[in-house]
Design a protein around this motif. Structure first.
Motif, PDB file in Angstrom:
ATOM      1  N   THR A 127       1.072  -0.686  -0.003  1.00  0.00           N
ATOM      2  CA  THR A 127      -0.211  -0.571  -0.005  1.00  0.00           C
ATOM      3  C   THR A 127       1.058   1.242  -0.198  1.00  0.00           C
ATOM      4  OG1 THR A 127      -0.093   0.169   2.275  1.00  0.00           O
ATOM      5  CG2 THR A 127      -2.049  -1.059   1.232  1.00  0.00           C
ATOM      6  N   LEU A 128       0.394   2.467   0.075  1.00  0.00           N
ATOM      7  CA  LEU A 128       1.497   3.927  -0.039  1.00  0.00           C
ATOM      8  C   LEU A 128       1.465   3.726   0.889  1.00  0.00           C
ATOM      9  CD1 LEU A 128      -1.428   6.335  -2.422  1.00  0.00           C
ATOM     10  CD2 LEU A 128       0.816   5.241  -3.314  1.00  0.00           C
ATOM     11  N   ALA A 129       0.942   3.516   1.846  1.00  0.00           N
ATOM     12  CA  ALA A 129       1.729   3.289   3.578  1.00  0.00           C
ATOM     13  C   ALA A 129       3.043   2.728   3.750  1.00  0.00           C
ATOM     14  CB  ALA A 129       0.774   3.419   4.566  1.00  0.00           C
ATOM     15  N   ASP A 130       3.064   2.002   2.609  1.00  0.00           N
ATOM     16  CA  ASP A 130       4.153   1.158   3.157  1.00  0.00           C
ATOM     17  C   ASP A 130       5.305   1.862   2.857  1.00  0.00           C
ATOM     18  OD1 ASP A 130       3.239  -1.533   4.032  1.00  0.00           O
ATOM     19  OD2 ASP A 130       2.862  -1.401   2.598  1.00  0.00           O
TER      20      ASP A 130
ATOM     21  N   SER B 274      -6.146  20.155 -16.357  1.00  0.00           N
ATOM     22  CA  SER B 274      -6.507  19.975 -18.447  1.00  0.00           C
ATOM     23  C   SER B 274      -6.473  18.347 -18.896  1.00  0.00           C
ATOM     24  CB  SER B 274      -6.206  20.812 -19.053  1.00  0.00           C
ATOM     25  OG  SER B 274      -5.106  21.351 -19.048  1.00  0.00           O
ATOM     26  N   GLN B 275      -5.656  17.386 -17.999  1.00  0.00           N
ATOM     27  CA  GLN B 275      -4.302  16.796 -18.775  1.00  0.00           C
ATOM     28  C   GLN B 275      -5.499  15.416 -17.476  1.00  0.00           C
ATOM     29  OE1 GLN B 275      -0.930  16.745 -19.505  1.00  0.00           O
ATOM     30  NE2 GLN B 275      -1.265  18.675 -20.485  1.00  0.00           N
ATOM     31  N   ARG B 276      -6.008  15.523 -16.714  1.00  0.00           N
ATOM     32  CA  ARG B 276      -6.647  15.036 -15.475  1.00  0.00           C
ATOM     33  C   ARG B 276      -5.649  13.942 -14.902  1.00  0.00           C
ATOM     34  NH1 ARG B 276     -11.802  14.646 -16.207  1.00  0.00           N
ATOM     35  NH2 ARG B 276     -13.364  15.541 -18.753  1.00  0.00           N
ATOM     36  N   THR B 277      -4.306  14.686 -14.226  1.00  0.00           N
ATOM     37  CA  THR B 277      -3.417  14.354 -13.587  1.00  0.00           C
ATOM     38  C   THR B 277      -3.477  13.966 -12.093  1.00  0.00           C
ATOM     39  OG1 THR B 277      -1.999  15.643 -14.520  1.00  0.00           O
ATOM     40  CG2 THR B 277      -1.718  14.255 -15.923  1.00  0.00           C
ATOM     41  N   ALA B 278      -4.292  15.408 -12.132  1.00  0.00           N
ATOM     42  CA  ALA B 278      -4.105  15.864 -11.151  1.00  0.00           C
ATOM     43  C   ALA B 278      -4.849  14.737  -9.928  1.00  0.00           C
ATOM     44  CB  ALA B 278      -6.193  16.797 -10.519  1.00  0.00           C
ATOM     45  N   MET B 279      -5.414  13.573 -10.166  1.00  0.00           N
ATOM     46  CA  MET B 279      -5.809  12.668  -9.180  1.00  0.00           C
ATOM     47  C   MET B 279      -5.031  11.298  -9.353  1.00  0.00           C
ATOM     48  SD  MET B 279      -9.202   9.493  -9.798  1.00  0.00           S
ATOM     49  CE  MET B 279     -10.286  10.486  -9.758  1.00  0.00           C
ATOM     50  N   THR B 280      -3.924  11.556 -10.057  1.00  0.00           N
ATOM     51  CA  THR B 280      -2.844  10.179  -9.847  1.00  0.00           C
ATOM     52  C   THR B 280      -1.676  11.355  -8.663  1.00  0.00           C
ATOM     53  OG1 THR B 280      -2.743   9.247 -12.160  1.00  0.00           O
ATOM     54  CG2 THR B 280      -0.564   9.209 -10.895  1.00  0.00           C
ATOM     55  N   THR B 281      -1.963  12.102  -9.377  1.00  0.00           N
ATOM     56  CA  THR B 281      -1.057  13.410  -7.867  1.00  0.00           C
ATOM     57  C   THR B 281      -1.401  13.406  -7.095  1.00  0.00           C
ATOM     58  OG1 THR B 281      -0.334  15.227 -10.028  1.00  0.00           O
ATOM     59  CG2 THR B 281      -0.041  15.885  -7.876  1.00  0.00           C
ATOM     60  N   PHE B 282      -2.733  13.262  -6.588  1.00  0.00           N
ATOM     61  CA  PHE B 282      -3.127  13.677  -5.262  1.00  0.00           C
ATOM     62  C   PHE B 282      -3.126  12.286  -4.299  1.00  0.00           C
ATOM     63  CE2 PHE B 282      -4.626  18.153  -6.904  1.00  0.00           C
ATOM     64  CZ  PHE B 282      -3.677  18.797  -6.036  1.00  0.00           C
ATOM     65  N   THR B 283      -3.236  11.802  -5.233  1.00  0.00           N
ATOM     66  CA  THR B 283      -3.549   9.780  -4.214  1.00  0.00           C
ATOM     67  C   THR B 283      -1.743   9.969  -4.133  1.00  0.00           C
ATOM     68  OG1 THR B 283      -4.454   9.376  -6.687  1.00  0.00           O
ATOM     69  CG2 THR B 283      -3.549   7.371  -5.769  1.00  0.00           C
ATOM     70  N   LEU B 284      -0.933  10.076  -5.189  1.00  0.00           N
ATOM     71  CA  LEU B 284       0.220   9.614  -4.569  1.00  0.00           C
ATOM     72  C   LEU B 284       0.783  10.636  -3.702  1.00  0.00           C
ATOM     73  CD1 LEU B 284       2.409   9.336  -8.133  1.00  0.00           C
ATOM     74  CD2 LEU B 284       1.454   7.530  -6.678  1.00  0.00           C
TER      75      LEU B 284
ATOM     76  N   ARG C 260      -9.076  26.550  -2.516  1.00  0.00           N
ATOM     77  CA  ARG C 260      -9.886  25.960  -4.012  1.00  0.00           C
ATOM     78  C   ARG C 260      -9.834  24.201  -3.962  1.00  0.00           C
ATOM     79  NH1 ARG C 260     -11.629  27.320 -10.075  1.00  0.00           N
ATOM     80  NH2 ARG C 260     -13.314  26.301 -10.655  1.00  0.00           N
ATOM     81  N   ILE C 261      -8.209  24.429  -4.451  1.00  0.00           N
ATOM     82  CA  ILE C 261      -8.405  22.952  -4.568  1.00  0.00           C
ATOM     83  C   ILE C 261      -7.831  21.906  -3.859  1.00  0.00           C
ATOM     84  CG2 ILE C 261      -5.810  21.583  -5.296  1.00  0.00           C
ATOM     85  CD1 ILE C 261      -4.782  24.061  -7.137  1.00  0.00           C
ATOM     86  N   LEU C 262      -7.344  22.472  -1.869  1.00  0.00           N
ATOM     87  CA  LEU C 262      -7.929  21.762  -1.109  1.00  0.00           C
ATOM     88  C   LEU C 262     -10.018  21.205  -1.445  1.00  0.00           C
ATOM     89  CD1 LEU C 262      -6.129  23.444   1.531  1.00  0.00           C
ATOM     90  CD2 LEU C 262      -5.004  22.112   0.104  1.00  0.00           C
ATOM     91  N   ARG C 263     -10.414  21.698  -1.301  1.00  0.00           N
ATOM     92  CA  ARG C 263     -11.325  21.936  -1.498  1.00  0.00           C
ATOM     93  C   ARG C 263     -12.261  21.055  -2.603  1.00  0.00           C
ATOM     94  NH1 ARG C 263     -13.702  26.901   2.040  1.00  0.00           N
ATOM     95  NH2 ARG C 263     -12.174  27.098   3.867  1.00  0.00           N
ATOM     96  N   THR C 264     -12.271  21.332  -3.702  1.00  0.00           N
ATOM     97  CA  THR C 264     -12.360  20.740  -5.102  1.00  0.00           C
ATOM     98  C   THR C 264     -12.409  18.767  -4.761  1.00  0.00           C
ATOM     99  OG1 THR C 264     -11.470  22.891  -6.059  1.00  0.00           O
ATOM    100  CG2 THR C 264     -11.874  20.585  -7.525  1.00  0.00           C
ATOM    101  N   GLU C 265     -13.238  18.366  -4.910  1.00  0.00           N
ATOM    102  CA  GLU C 265     -12.887  16.964  -5.464  1.00  0.00           C
ATOM    103  C   GLU C 265     -12.346  16.614  -7.233  1.00  0.00           C
ATOM    104  OE1 GLU C 265     -13.738  14.398  -3.736  1.00  0.00           O
ATOM    105  OE2 GLU C 265     -14.996  15.776  -2.572  1.00  0.00           O
ATOM    106  N   VAL C 266     -11.907  16.156  -7.110  1.00  0.00           N
ATOM    107  CA  VAL C 266     -11.028  16.019  -8.265  1.00  0.00           C
ATOM    108  C   VAL C 266     -11.809  14.114  -9.476  1.00  0.00           C
ATOM    109  CG1 VAL C 266      -8.585  14.836  -9.272  1.00  0.00           C
ATOM    110  CG2 VAL C 266      -8.687  16.249  -7.003  1.00  0.00           C
ATOM    111  N   ALA C 267     -11.815  14.744 -10.595  1.00  0.00           N
ATOM    112  CA  ALA C 267     -12.564  13.647 -10.871  1.00  0.00           C
ATOM    113  C   ALA C 267     -11.718  13.153 -12.026  1.00  0.00           C
ATOM    114  CB  ALA C 267     -13.676  14.654 -11.874  1.00  0.00           C
TER     115      ALA C 267
END
Length: 261
Positions: free
Chosen positions: A13-16, A95-105, A254-261
């Motif tokens: 997991t990411l915690a490891d 715009s490239q929808r990489t925010a989800m990956t960035t904020f997951t990592l 805004r970025i802290l509170r925005t849902e990433v789709a």
């Protein structure tokens, strides 16, 4: 004989994994500035624009040709174009929808935003360095293409002031990107809003005080010359609060509170 008990391997997991350091995040953000086609071409255009300004300053007879003058001329294309790269540094995630990956990592979004601010600051510093190198070239070639002699005079205070202005300019682009999260909208409004504001406060005499304290283009001009007084710094800081600090704060929230789709 005893048999060994086999246990299923636990999934990683990411915690490891340890969280990436801030330095690693800054390096990643710097790489993003030239990894995309838009960022790469924008850097190329900035370099060509700096060279074009150097050529104009050498071949136009009435243009002053000291090192200080060349250093000032070469700041123009950097101050206009480099903030666009600051905008793309933020908006490309969405715009490239990489925010989800960035904020997951990196779940702590503020660490990513801090890295973007540091990366933008480094880009501004590099822009000033490129302008200085181009100015050195222009000064060396001055006697070749004109009757003027080489003049290497440049004060350390002026270099510091120009550096401050360029950092603020790029961070203004980052702030607009954070607030709007859309590349076309952020780029258009970054150029249109300050321009309209400058025209308005310049045409209306009753708004002279607004121009002197809140118009960033007006308050930053004295920093391209030696001898800025304390009031000049205070006026500059006030306009930075309006055009950089405020939109960055709102965009940060805004970025802290925005849902990433």
């Amino acid at each position: 004989m005893s048999t060994a008990t086999l246990t299923p391997e636990q999934p990683l997991t990411l915690a490891d994994h340890p969280a990436p350091s801030l330095l690693q995040l800054v390096r990643v953000e710097l790489r993003k500035s030239y990894d995309t086609r838009a960022g790469r071409w924008l850097l190329i255009v900035i370099g060509l624009a700096v060279l074009a300004v150097v050529a104009l300053s050498l071949f136009v007879e009435d243009v002053p040709k000291t090192f200080t003058d060349h250093f000032g001329f070469t700041q123009l294309p950097i101050s206009i174009l480099l903030p666009v790269l600051g905008i793309l540094l933020v908006t490309s995630e969405w715009s490239q929808r990489t925010a989800m990956t960035t904020f997951t990592l990196v779940p702590r979004r503020s660490r990513v935003l801090v890295a973007k601010v540091f990366a933008a600051t480094l880009l501004a510093v590099l822009g000033v360095v490129v302008a200085a190198l181009a100015s050195v070239l222009a000064t060396v070639l001055t006697p070749v293409f004109s009757d003027a002699e080489r003049d290497w005079s440049l004060s350390a205070a002026l270099v510091g002031q120009v550096l401050v202005v360029q950092v603020v300019t790029v961070l203004a682009g980052v702030a607009f990107g954070m607030l709007l999260l859309s590349s076309p909208l952020a780029i258009v409004l970054y150029f249109v809003l300050p321009t309209v504001f400058t025209i308005l406060v310049s045409l209306v005499a009753a708004l002279d005080w607004v121009r002197d304290w809140l118009d960033l283009s007006t308050t930053s001009m004295p920093l391209f010359e030696d001898g800025v007084d304390p009031q000049g710094w205070l006026q500059f800081g006030t306009s930075v609060g309006l055009w950089v600090a405020l939109p960055m704060l709102l965009g940060w929230l805004r970025i802290l509170r925005t849902e990433v789709a």
